[in-house]
Motif scaffolding. Sequence first.
Motif, short mmCIF file in Angstrom:
data_model
loop_
_atom_site.label_atom_id
_atom_site.label_comp_id
_atom_site.label_asym_id
_atom_site.label_seq_id
_atom_site.Cartn_x
_atom_site.Cartn_y
_atom_site.Cartn_z
N ILE A 1 0.82 -1.14 -0.07
CA ILE A 1 -0.15 0.09 -0.08
C ILE A 1 0.90 1.20 -0.06
O ILE A 1 1.92 1.16 0.54
CB ILE A 1 -1.07 0.02 1.21
CG1 ILE A 1 -1.94 1.14 1.26
CG2 ILE A 1 -0.17 0.02 2.59
CD1 ILE A 1 -3.11 1.15 2.25
N THR A 2 0.50 2.38 -0.66
CA THR A 2 1.16 3.54 -0.46
C THR A 2 1.07 4.23 0.75
O THR A 2 -0.15 4.15 1.51
CB THR A 2 0.63 4.29 -1.96
OG1 THR A 2 -0.39 4.71 -1.80
CG2 THR A 2 1.05 3.66 -2.99
N TYR A 3 2.01 5.33 0.91
CA TYR A 3 2.01 6.19 1.95
C TYR A 3 0.59 7.14 1.71
O TYR A 3 -0.01 7.36 2.70
CB TYR A 3 3.02 7.07 2.25
CG TYR A 3 4.30 6.29 2.60
CD1 TYR A 3 4.21 5.24 3.08
CD2 TYR A 3 5.53 6.75 2.03
CE1 TYR A 3 5.41 4.31 3.74
CE2 TYR A 3 6.45 6.08 2.57
CZ TYR A 3 6.64 5.06 3.26
OH TYR A 3 7.91 4.39 3.56
N TRP A 4 0.30 7.56 0.60
CA TRP A 4 -1.03 8.26 0.43
C TRP A 4 -2.19 7.36 0.75
O TRP A 4 -3.19 8.29 1.48
CB TRP A 4 -0.82 8.61 -1.02
CG TRP A 4 0.01 9.69 -1.51
CD1 TRP A 4 1.00 9.90 -2.10
CD2 TRP A 4 -0.21 11.39 -0.80
NE1 TRP A 4 1.71 11.21 -2.03
CE2 TRP A 4 0.94 12.11 -1.14
CE3 TRP A 4 -0.97 12.18 0.03
CZ2 TRP A 4 1.26 13.40 -0.81
CZ3 TRP A 4 -0.72 13.47 0.33
CH2 TRP A 4 0.36 13.98 -0.20
N GLU A 5 -2.15 6.24 0.38
CA GLU A 5 -3.30 5.57 0.77
C GLU A 5 -3.62 5.22 2.21
O GLU A 5 -4.60 5.37 2.72
CB GLU A 5 -3.28 4.16 -0.15
CG GLU A 5 -4.61 3.17 0.02
CD GLU A 5 -5.74 3.46 -0.60
OE1 GLU A 5 -6.93 3.22 -0.15
OE2 GLU A 5 -5.63 4.57 -1.40
N ILE A 6 -2.51 5.03 3.02
CA ILE A 6 -2.39 5.06 4.28
C ILE A 6 -2.94 6.23 5.07
O ILE A 6 -4.01 6.09 5.98
CB ILE A 6 -1.00 4.59 4.97
CG1 ILE A 6 -0.47 3.26 4.48
CG2 ILE A 6 -1.00 4.60 6.43
CD1 ILE A 6 0.77 2.79 4.77
N ALA A 7 -2.57 7.43 4.45
CA ALA A 7 -2.84 8.66 5.07
C ALA A 7 -4.55 8.93 4.81
O ALA A 7 -5.12 9.36 5.78
CB ALA A 7 -2.37 9.79 4.50
N LEU A 8 -4.79 8.58 3.58
CA LEU A 8 -6.28 8.80 3.45
C LEU A 8 -7.32 7.76 4.21
O LEU A 8 -8.18 8.53 4.77
CB LEU A 8 -6.50 8.36 1.98
CG LEU A 8 -8.05 8.25 1.34
CD1 LEU A 8 -8.57 9.77 1.50
CD2 LEU A 8 -8.00 7.96 -0.20
N ARG A 9 -6.95 6.81 4.19
CA ARG A 9 -7.68 5.74 5.23
C ARG A 9 -7.66 6.40 6.76
O ARG A 9 -8.81 6.11 7.33
CB ARG A 9 -7.18 4.21 4.75
CG ARG A 9 -7.18 3.60 3.76
CD ARG A 9 -6.82 2.25 3.80
NE ARG A 9 -7.08 1.81 2.35
CZ ARG A 9 -6.82 0.54 1.84
NH1 ARG A 9 -6.47 -0.38 2.88
NH2 ARG A 9 -6.52 0.13 0.61
N LEU A 10 -6.46 6.68 7.00
CA LEU A 10 -6.46 7.01 8.53
C LEU A 10 -7.32 8.16 8.84
O LEU A 10 -7.93 8.47 9.98
CB LEU A 10 -5.01 7.29 9.01
CG LEU A 10 -4.06 6.01 9.22
CD1 LEU A 10 -2.77 6.44 9.69
CD2 LEU A 10 -4.84 5.05 10.44
N PHE A 11 -7.16 9.14 7.70
CA PHE A 11 -8.06 10.60 7.70
C PHE A 11 -9.34 10.19 7.87
O PHE A 11 -10.16 10.84 8.36
CB PHE A 11 -7.41 11.30 6.80
CG PHE A 11 -8.63 12.77 6.56
CD1 PHE A 11 -8.13 13.61 7.39
CD2 PHE A 11 -9.52 12.75 5.66
CE1 PHE A 11 -8.74 14.86 7.40
CE2 PHE A 11 -10.33 14.03 5.39
CZ PHE A 11 -9.93 14.97 6.28
N ALA A 12 -9.86 9.35 6.91
CA ALA A 12 -11.23 8.98 6.68
C ALA A 12 -11.84 8.58 7.97
O ALA A 12 -12.99 8.81 8.41
CB ALA A 12 -11.41 8.00 5.69
#
Length: 229
Positions: free
Chosen positions: A7-18
Amino acid sequence: MENVWTITYWEIALRLFAAGFLGGLIGWEREKDNHPAGFRTHILVSLGSALIMLISIYGFSDFVNEKNVRMDPARIAAQVVSGIGFLGAGTILRHGVSVKGLTTAASLWVVAGIGLAAGAGFMFAAVLATIFVLVSLELLNRLENILIKKRHVHVLYMILSDEPGKLGELTLLIEKMGGSIRRVNFEESESDSNQVALTFHIRLTEKTSIAELCEEISKIQGIKSVRTE
């Protein structure tokens, strides 16, 4: 072929933010009504659940190709479902003969599920569940108030002698006059150890006035004082 265990860092950030955002929406509804677990608690539960799900799915990706290694993305995340019960139990408070905090405990449990869904990338389910939770907590609560608008909640404060059977006598009188007890709090009287202070949260119909109820209560033997807000 794309590796499903990366998984990419951006996807990790998006999921945590959501997860934090959706949990915060539910937490704000609890916060504005001064419930035991509010804005920050729900955000933390949702974020923590999402993080655990991310770790469960992607945290051990380096070992996927190892011999005799089998990946089970639900193994660690499953512990959230049982573990959240301890936190939810802390929001349940007993006040006399009534219990408060069950809805907040349930909202924490749902928020944990929303966090797990967001962490797994199941965004549609996470958003839809958040909408359903907000509808049931906010809109249905307003609908309930509309449907029972003819019944008003009053708070009664009274000092009475610490004698057996007095609570039952008061309960019977309130119910006889069309009242419904929502909550009762007990405290020892500061001025006299033989007396107790009771706080009743009562829902009354328009047929019975709070003044009439107070007058009838004052006639009970052992009642020292009674007043209302």
